[in-house]
Design a protein around this motif. Structure first.
Motif, PDB file in Angstrom:
ATOM      1  N   VAL A  67       5.738  14.600  10.549  1.00 46.99           N
ATOM      2  CA  VAL A  67       5.536  15.787   9.695  1.00 46.99           C
ATOM      3  C   VAL A  67       6.383  15.650   8.428  1.00 46.99           C
ATOM      4  O   VAL A  67       7.596  15.421   8.505  1.00 46.99           O
ATOM      5  N   ARG A  68       5.728  15.766   7.267  1.00 46.62           N
ATOM      6  CA  ARG A  68       6.447  15.696   5.985  1.00 46.62           C
ATOM      7  C   ARG A  68       7.041  17.075   5.723  1.00 46.62           C
ATOM      8  O   ARG A  68       6.313  18.061   5.662  1.00 46.62           O
ATOM      9  N   VAL A  69       8.368  17.150   5.604  1.00 45.04           N
ATOM     10  CA  VAL A  69       9.018  18.457   5.452  1.00 45.04           C
ATOM     11  C   VAL A  69       9.508  18.639   4.015  1.00 45.04           C
ATOM     12  O   VAL A  69      10.134  17.742   3.439  1.00 45.04           O
ATOM     13  N   LEU A  70       9.190  19.787   3.437  1.00 42.29           N
ATOM     14  CA  LEU A  70       9.723  20.144   2.126  1.00 42.29           C
ATOM     15  C   LEU A  70      10.689  21.306   2.299  1.00 42.29           C
ATOM     16  O   LEU A  70      10.441  22.205   3.110  1.00 42.29           O
ATOM     17  N   ALA A  71      11.776  21.290   1.548  1.00 40.10           N
ATOM     18  CA  ALA A  71      12.716  22.408   1.586  1.00 40.10           C
ATOM     19  C   ALA A  71      12.370  23.376   0.456  1.00 40.10           C
ATOM     20  O   ALA A  71      11.841  22.973  -0.576  1.00 40.10           O
TER      21      ALA A  71
ATOM     22  N   LYS B 289      11.104  23.644  -4.798  1.00 40.14           N
ATOM     23  CA  LYS B 289      10.553  23.096  -3.542  1.00 40.14           C
ATOM     24  C   LYS B 289      10.526  21.584  -3.708  1.00 40.14           C
ATOM     25  O   LYS B 289      10.210  21.067  -4.791  1.00 40.14           O
ATOM     26  N   GLY B 290      10.879  20.844  -2.642  1.00 46.12           N
ATOM     27  CA  GLY B 290      10.872  19.386  -2.755  1.00 46.12           C
ATOM     28  C   GLY B 290      11.429  18.712  -1.522  1.00 46.12           C
ATOM     29  O   GLY B 290      11.615  19.352  -0.481  1.00 46.12           O
ATOM     30  N   ALA B 291      11.706  17.417  -1.656  1.00 44.03           N
ATOM     31  CA  ALA B 291      12.233  16.640  -0.527  1.00 44.03           C
ATOM     32  C   ALA B 291      13.542  17.266  -0.049  1.00 44.03           C
ATOM     33  O   ALA B 291      14.339  17.743  -0.863  1.00 44.03           O
TER      34      ALA B 291
ATOM     35  N   VAL C 123       0.846  -1.201   0.000  1.00 44.13           N
ATOM     36  CA  VAL C 123       0.000   0.000   0.000  1.00 44.13           C
ATOM     37  C   VAL C 123       0.876   1.245   0.000  1.00 44.13           C
ATOM     38  O   VAL C 123       2.018   1.202   0.446  1.00 44.13           O
ATOM     39  N   ASP C 124       0.322   2.342  -0.529  1.00 39.25           N
ATOM     40  CA  ASP C 124       1.038   3.606  -0.362  1.00 39.25           C
ATOM     41  C   ASP C 124       0.607   4.180   0.991  1.00 39.25           C
ATOM     42  O   ASP C 124      -0.194   3.571   1.696  1.00 39.25           O
ATOM     43  N   LYS C 125       1.131   5.320   1.328  1.00 40.79           N
ATOM     44  CA  LYS C 125       0.892   5.824   2.684  1.00 40.79           C
ATOM     45  C   LYS C 125      -0.269   6.811   2.705  1.00 40.79           C
ATOM     46  O   LYS C 125      -1.261   6.603   3.415  1.00 40.79           O
ATOM     47  N   THR C 126      -0.144   7.862   1.852  1.00 40.11           N
ATOM     48  CA  THR C 126      -1.139   8.926   1.908  1.00 40.11           C
ATOM     49  C   THR C 126      -2.494   8.417   1.435  1.00 40.11           C
ATOM     50  O   THR C 126      -2.598   7.838   0.351  1.00 40.11           O
TER      51      THR C 126
ATOM     52  N   VAL D 177       4.333  -1.363   3.278  1.00 44.65           N
ATOM     53  CA  VAL D 177       4.089   0.038   2.916  1.00 44.65           C
ATOM     54  C   VAL D 177       5.197   0.510   1.972  1.00 44.65           C
ATOM     55  O   VAL D 177       6.378   0.358   2.267  1.00 44.65           O
ATOM     56  N   LEU D 178       4.797   1.060   0.828  1.00 47.62           N
ATOM     57  CA  LEU D 178       5.757   1.552  -0.177  1.00 47.62           C
ATOM     58  C   LEU D 178       5.482   3.042  -0.354  1.00 47.62           C
ATOM     59  O   LEU D 178       4.425   3.412  -0.858  1.00 47.62           O
ATOM     60  N   THR D 179       6.404   3.892   0.079  1.00 47.82           N
ATOM     61  CA  THR D 179       6.130   5.324   0.006  1.00 47.82           C
ATOM     62  C   THR D 179       7.323   6.103  -0.542  1.00 47.82           C
ATOM     63  O   THR D 179       8.481   5.693  -0.363  1.00 47.82           O
TER      64      THR D 179
ATOM     65  N   PRO E 229       8.427  20.885 -14.016  1.00 47.35           N
ATOM     66  CA  PRO E 229       7.434  20.212 -13.187  1.00 47.35           C
ATOM     67  C   PRO E 229       8.043  19.256 -12.173  1.00 47.35           C
ATOM     68  O   PRO E 229       9.127  18.713 -12.404  1.00 47.35           O
ATOM     69  N   PHE E 230       7.300  19.048 -11.080  1.00 44.99           N
ATOM     70  CA  PHE E 230       7.682  18.068 -10.056  1.00 44.99           C
ATOM     71  C   PHE E 230       7.661  16.694 -10.691  1.00 44.99           C
ATOM     72  O   PHE E 230       6.803  16.386 -11.494  1.00 44.99           O
ATOM     73  N   ASP E 231       8.648  15.872 -10.358  1.00 45.71           N
ATOM     74  CA  ASP E 231       8.479  14.461 -10.706  1.00 45.71           C
ATOM     75  C   ASP E 231       8.994  13.609  -9.554  1.00 45.71           C
ATOM     76  O   ASP E 231       9.890  14.018  -8.824  1.00 45.71           O
TER      77      ASP E 231
HETATM   78  N1  LIG Z   1       4.081  19.050  -5.054  1.00 50.83           N
HETATM   79  C1  LIG Z   1       5.276  18.753  -4.607  1.00 50.83           C
HETATM   80  N2  LIG Z   1       6.244  19.681  -4.627  1.00 50.83           N
HETATM   81  C2  LIG Z   1       7.470  19.411  -4.169  1.00 50.83           C
HETATM   82  N3  LIG Z   1       7.840  18.245  -3.642  1.00 50.83           N
HETATM   83  C3  LIG Z   1       6.926  17.276  -3.560  1.00 50.83           C
HETATM   84  C4  LIG Z   1       5.586  17.471  -4.040  1.00 50.83           C
HETATM   85  N4  LIG Z   1       4.902  16.318  -3.862  1.00 50.83           N
HETATM   86  C5  LIG Z   1       5.766  15.463  -3.277  1.00 50.83           C
HETATM   87  N5  LIG Z   1       6.977  16.014  -3.093  1.00 50.83           N
HETATM   88  C6  LIG Z   1       8.187  15.375  -2.524  1.00 50.83           C
HETATM   89  O1  LIG Z   1       8.464  14.147  -3.194  1.00 50.83           O
HETATM   90  C7  LIG Z   1       8.397  13.055  -2.280  1.00 50.83           C
HETATM   91  C8  LIG Z   1       7.793  11.866  -2.963  1.00 50.83           C
HETATM   92  O2  LIG Z   1       6.481  12.170  -3.335  1.00 50.83           O
HETATM   93  P1  LIG Z   1       5.536  11.098  -3.973  1.00 50.83           P
HETATM   94  O3  LIG Z   1       4.297  11.799  -4.341  1.00 50.83           O
HETATM   95  O4  LIG Z   1       6.279  10.309  -4.972  1.00 50.83           O
HETATM   96  O5  LIG Z   1       5.291  10.151  -2.710  1.00 50.83           O
HETATM   97  P2  LIG Z   1       4.250   8.961  -2.577  1.00 50.83           P
HETATM   98  O6  LIG Z   1       4.943   7.682  -2.751  1.00 50.83           O
HETATM   99  O7  LIG Z   1       3.083   9.231  -3.454  1.00 50.83           O
HETATM  100  O8  LIG Z   1       3.875   9.165  -1.086  1.00 50.83           O
HETATM  101  P3  LIG Z   1       2.687   8.471  -0.295  1.00 50.83           P
HETATM  102  O9  LIG Z   1       3.139   7.119   0.027  1.00 50.83           O
HETATM  103  O10 LIG Z   1       2.595   9.370   0.894  1.00 50.83           O
HETATM  104  O11 LIG Z   1       1.451   8.498  -1.130  1.00 50.83           O
HETATM  105  C9  LIG Z   1       7.575  13.574  -1.117  1.00 50.83           C
HETATM  106  O12 LIG Z   1       7.880  12.931   0.093  1.00 50.83           O
HETATM  107  C10 LIG Z   1       7.964  15.041  -1.069  1.00 50.83           C
HETATM  108  O13 LIG Z   1       9.192  15.183  -0.373  1.00 50.83           O
END
Ligand SMILES: Nc1ncnc2c1ncn2[C@@H]1O[C@H](COP(=O)(O)OP(=O)(O)OP(=O)(O)O)[C@@H](O)[C@H]1O
Length: 908
Positions: free
Chosen positions: A509-513, A467-469, A368-371, A566-568, A443-445
């Motif tokens: 808490v999920r932290v983004l820089a 902005k991101g991890a 499962v994913d987390k969110t 859990v795969l996140t 774009p974010f990937d």
């Molecule tokens: N919109 C965004 N902008 C910037 N960084 C992001 C954004 N969304 C996610 N991230 C960063 O990328 C990481 C991976 O995100 P991703 O969406 O791939 O996780 P996920 O596997 O879907 O997580 P989950 O298991 O919670 O559903 C996040 O933990 C976060 O640090």
């Protein structure tokens, strides 16, 4: 050797070969024209505009062009179904046996076999029709939609709304967002950071960048049929691809069979790898055909050796082969699956591909994913702070500007949940987001784990905001913003910042820089490589509270023998905290980088041992799923994002939720309408219940058929005549087949639902070897009694009485076997078969009682049994009940001991 239809598989109903392919040059030529025209001319040719069609125009075009569906992707016609039923391996065996019988002059036998073939094919066609209807209804409940821009009237303002993909027409204007299926062939009007996954069309797994044509467009490649130049055209998007990143607005140039995908459809490979259901079906089919290949020649050889090489011995062997052929099995399987899917739909679980119901029941590992699965998916900003750890509204402003410009696409807003939370919080705090204009988007990937925008802040300058991890943004930073100005970022700073953000992560808490870089205005696009030399301005923390029901659902799955992993993509500390809250012991968390560093064998071991995998990207999620499957598990995957699509497709059963992105809904086999883990636990039980009835049918029919073959072998040695006439064997088989079909509607004992269930040929063989001989023992007793009680009659009468007696005994024991073998408990008033099963077995008993006295008796070589023989046969029936109950009790004892051994071995 699939005997259950999958109406959703592209391979199930190929389009007529050649017909579509011949359109490829024409389709390619038309696309090349659309690619080479200036945009205005494209719109004029399609009689549309950037504001889209009116609803009325769209309706007229829908009538003219037809629905946006691929020819041959709908349900097959009756002819195609009949062909499929007639070419199922078991029916082919029957046809061959019928042919041999006719060639040998046994026309009666050939006729009965033909009746069996006809009944089996008719039932299968009928059942498949119902199966397709159930499937189509269920699929309609979760149909994929597209955002289309239309106007109510010519003068009205354009409105973007969701429409089912099949209602799209040429000239429609559509919006594309990450995770969307490209719904038709399109020419781009506008795009921001758009890239498409075209693997379905080209086999190329890397996303391809797309953009609107600058002005005058060039003609794309136009080589031979295999030429992929057309797919390289940056301003054309093709049906069958999916949006990997970015957004776009495009006009539809072709729909349905007129698309490139439509023309290529006949050549596309089957989409999915073999699932647990396919493997099970193959295994059982092989076991059954193996049983026939051993038993039938044996019966023939023994008979020929004892009675001489006569044609009767051959017919007899052929009849035994017919008796062993489970030609109704496909009908039984599709009936059980369709019924199970209807039951699941009532629980708001939509089974898109019906065999997936079996796979659900067989799942022993659920990834499962987390969110949204362990958490509530109500993400909110928890904190924002500068590199010193002090609250800082400026950090919030930069982060929100990034979210706003990443999401803005010429009026169509598209936001992911983190960006949405940021924008809501910024608005709530009154953070000003005006005063600048957007300059570009990277774009974010989920592999880079960061996304950037460029905003113009003053004359001649622009700012790149990333902005991101935390780790991924820090990798791009060389400076740090402090209250005294920007300073170089040292290694010590990095360590301190990681420790600071880890403290928040450990609290869930999920932290983004957030980082920025000022630069002179640049003309042209931006690439991920531009994310360098950044200045870190601070961090934003998000909280998503754990779902209160998650712990109970995980416990319910564990009780059913399903391990949750859990795969996140999130930070390991956040993952650990959320898992603990959900009652999962995270143990040693495996990171994405560990997966990349592992070979296949090593990964299988890692995947087996670990429970939580963090910082994994889409390909790593899919690799974990494949490793678990390679290790013998039946794997379910529950996810809803673009980054889950690959794993959803690679799992035995992909599960998603209704709100998932288009590609996840399309890739999944099961869609949860009110989805959380509770619903999965219930659906797993539905799958097991469905399979329980299929397993019962297999166990009962095959064990009694096997017992009969043993009895025939013994009788061939003991008796101077055949123990049953070939025609009688065939009629008896027809009666068994029809009267046992209602088992698809039976109740299932709750105790058999506690463990994952699938086709297990070895288990089935053990069952048959234990229970079959009990049948033979009862038969042998019946033989003695019949020989003794008919001995005083002249030979032909004695033989007819013997044949009738054994025929009646067989039908009665089969009827009783259904009730004794259908569950672990003995039948009682509280625990009895469902009404259809009761009626089926009652019909079997009635046939046994009536046939010897009916006008058909002389045709079938039967005679009316004397009262004493009937009484003695009833005593044999009692003996049979005792034998079979004892054997069943032994079976359940040994299988539960075996299970304990396995559990202990796993525990050790
Ligand atoms: N919109 C965004 N902008 C910037 N960084 C992001 C954004 N969304 C996610 N991230 C960063 O990328 C990481 C991976 O995100 P991703 O969406 O791939 O996780 P996920 O596997 O879907 O997580 P989950 O298991 O919670 O559903 C996040 O933990 C976060 O640090």
């Amino acid at each position: 050797m699939a005997w259950a239809p999958d109406p959703f598989s592209a391979a199930a109903v190929p389009a007529p070969d050649g017909a579509d392919r011949s359109r490829l040059p024409q389709v390619r030529g038309r696309l090349a024209e659309y690619a080479s025209m200036p945009m205005l001319q494209v719109l004029r040719r399609l009689e549309t505009g950037p504001r889209g069609l009116t609803e009325e125009q769209a309706q007229t075009r829908l009538v003219r062009h037809g629905e946006n569906v691929i020819a041959g992707s709908g349900a097959p016609g009756r002819g195609a179904r009949l062909l499929r039923a007639a070419t199922n391996p078991f029916v082919l065996i029957l046809l061959a046996l019928g042919g041999v019988s006719a060639a040998l002059g046994a026309f009666g036998a050939a006729m009965v076999i033909s009746v069996m073939v006809l009944v089996s094919c008719w039932l299968q066609v009928r059942q498949e029709h119902g199966f397709d209807q159930v499937a189509a209804t269920l699929r309609a409940m979760v149909s994929t939609t597209v955002t289309v821009v239309r106007r109510a009237r010519a003068q009205a303002s354009p409105l973007a709304r969701e429409t089912p993909i099949d209602e799209l027409v040429p000239g429609d204007v559509v919006n594309l967002a990450p995770g969307d299926m490209v719904p038709a062939d399109l020419r781009l009007l506008r795009s921001v950071g758009l890239s498409l996954d075209q693997a379905v069309l080209t086999g190329e797994s890397l996303p391809v960048a797309k953009r609107a044509a600058p002005d005058e467009a060039a003609v794309p490649g136009s080589g031979g049929e295999g030429d992929l130049g057309t797919f390289d055209c940056p301003w054309l998007c093709f049906m069958g691809s999916t949006v990997a990143t970015g957004t776009g607005t495009a006009v539809v140039v072709a729909t349905g069979a007129s698309t490139y995908f439509g023309a290529m459809h006949a050549r596309l490979p089957a989409r999915r790898a073999e699932t647990a259901f396919d493997r099970g079906v193959k295994g059982v089919s092989r076991a059954l055909i193996g049983l026939m290949l051993v038993c039938v020649p044996l019966v023939f050889v023994v008979n020929a050796a004892v009675h001489g090489l006569r044609s009767a011995a051959l017919w007899f062997a052929i009849s035994v082969a017919v008796g062993l052929t489970p030609e109704m099995l496909p009908v039984m399987v599709s009936t059980a699956l369709a019924r199970g899917a209807k039951v699941s739909a009532r629980r708001k679980v939509i089974i898109k591909r019906l065999p997936a119901l079996h796979n659900l029941g067989a799942v022993d590992v659920l990834c499962v994913d987390k969110t949204g699965t362990l958490t509530r998916d109500r993400i909110a900003v928890d904190c924002h702070f500068d590199p010193e750890g002090h609250p800082d509204p400026e950090v919030l402003r930069w982060a929100a500007l990034n979210s706003m410009w990443a999401a803005q696409d010429d009026g169509a807003m598209l936001v992911n949940e983190l960006d949405e939370a940021l924008l809501t919080h910024a608005e709530h705090e009154g953070v000003p987001l005006d005063g600048c204009s957007g300059g570009g988007v990277i774009p974010f990937d989920p592999v880079r784990r960061r996304g950037s925008v460029v905003v113009r802040t003053g004359l001649g300058t622009e700012t790149l905001i990333t902005k991101g991890a935390v780790e991924q943004v820090l990798d791009c930073c060389t400076r740090l913003r402090t209250r005294h100005g920007d300073v170089p970022l040292t290694e010590a700073d990095r360590d301190r910042l990681r420790a600071l953000t880890d403290r928040h992560a450990a609290d869930g808490v999920r932290v983004l820089a957030v980082a920025v870089a000022d630069q002179p205005i640049r003309i042209g696009g931006y690439r991920p490589a531009d994310e360098q030399d950044l200045t870190l301005v601070g961090f934003v923390g998000f909280r998503d509270h754990p779902r209160s029901s998650a712990a109970a659902a995980i416990a319910a799955l564990a009780e059913r023998g399903v391990a949750v992993k859990v795969l996140t993509g999130d930070h390991p500390l956040v993952a650990a905290r959320i898992c603990r809250d959900a009652g999962i012991d995270p143990g040693r968390i495996v990171l994405g980088e560990d997966i990349t560093a592992s070979g296949d064998a090593e990964l299988r071991e890692l995947a087996e041992r670990a429970t939580v995998f963090a910082r994994v990207d889409p390909e790593q999620k899919a690799r974990i799923v494949r490793a678990l499957r390679a290790d013998g598990h039946t794997v379910g995957f529950l996810g809803d994002g673009v980054n889950d699509a690959m794993a959803l497709r690679d799992a035995d059963v992909g599960i998603t939720v209704e709100s998932a992105v288009g590609i996840a809904r399309e890739s999944a086999d099961v869609v949860l309408l009110h989805g959380d883990l509770d619903a999965v636990a219930e659906a797993v039980t539905d799958g097991r219940r469905t399979f329980g009835n299929i397993a019962k049918y297999l166990e009962i029919t095959i064990s009694s058929n096997f017992g009969n073959v043993l009895s025939m072998l013994a009788a061939s040695v003991m008796l101077p005549f055949l123990p049953m006439l070939p025609m009688q064997i065939l009629v008896q088989n027809l009666c068994f087949d029809l009267c046992l079909l209602p088992l698809a509607f039976d109740h299932v004992d709750p105790r058999t639902l506690r463990r994952p269930r699938t086709f297990e040929p070895a288990r089935l063989t053990r069952f048959v070897l234990l229970l079959g001989p009990m049948n033979t023992l009862a038969d042998l007793t019946a033989f003695m009694i019949l020989l003794h009680s008919t001995g005083s009659h002249p030979a032909p009468v004695a033989q007819a009485l013997f044949h009738t007696g054994w025929f009646v005994e067989n039908l009665l024991t089969q009827a009783v076997a259904v009730h004794l073998l259908r569950g672990p408990r003995l039948p009682s008033l509280r625990d009895h078969a469902a009404l259809p099963v009761l009626l089926g077995t009652l019909a079997l008993t009635a046939i046994a009682a009536a046939l010897p006295y009916s006008p058909l008796a002389p045709v079938l070589g039967m005679a009316a049994l004397p009262g004493t023989s009937i009484l003695l046969l009833l005593l044999v029936l009692v003996l049979y009940c005792v034998l079979i109950s004892a054997a069943k009790a032994r079976w359940h004892r040994t299988t539960s001991l075996r299970r304990q051994d396995v559990a202990e071995a796993h525990g050790a």
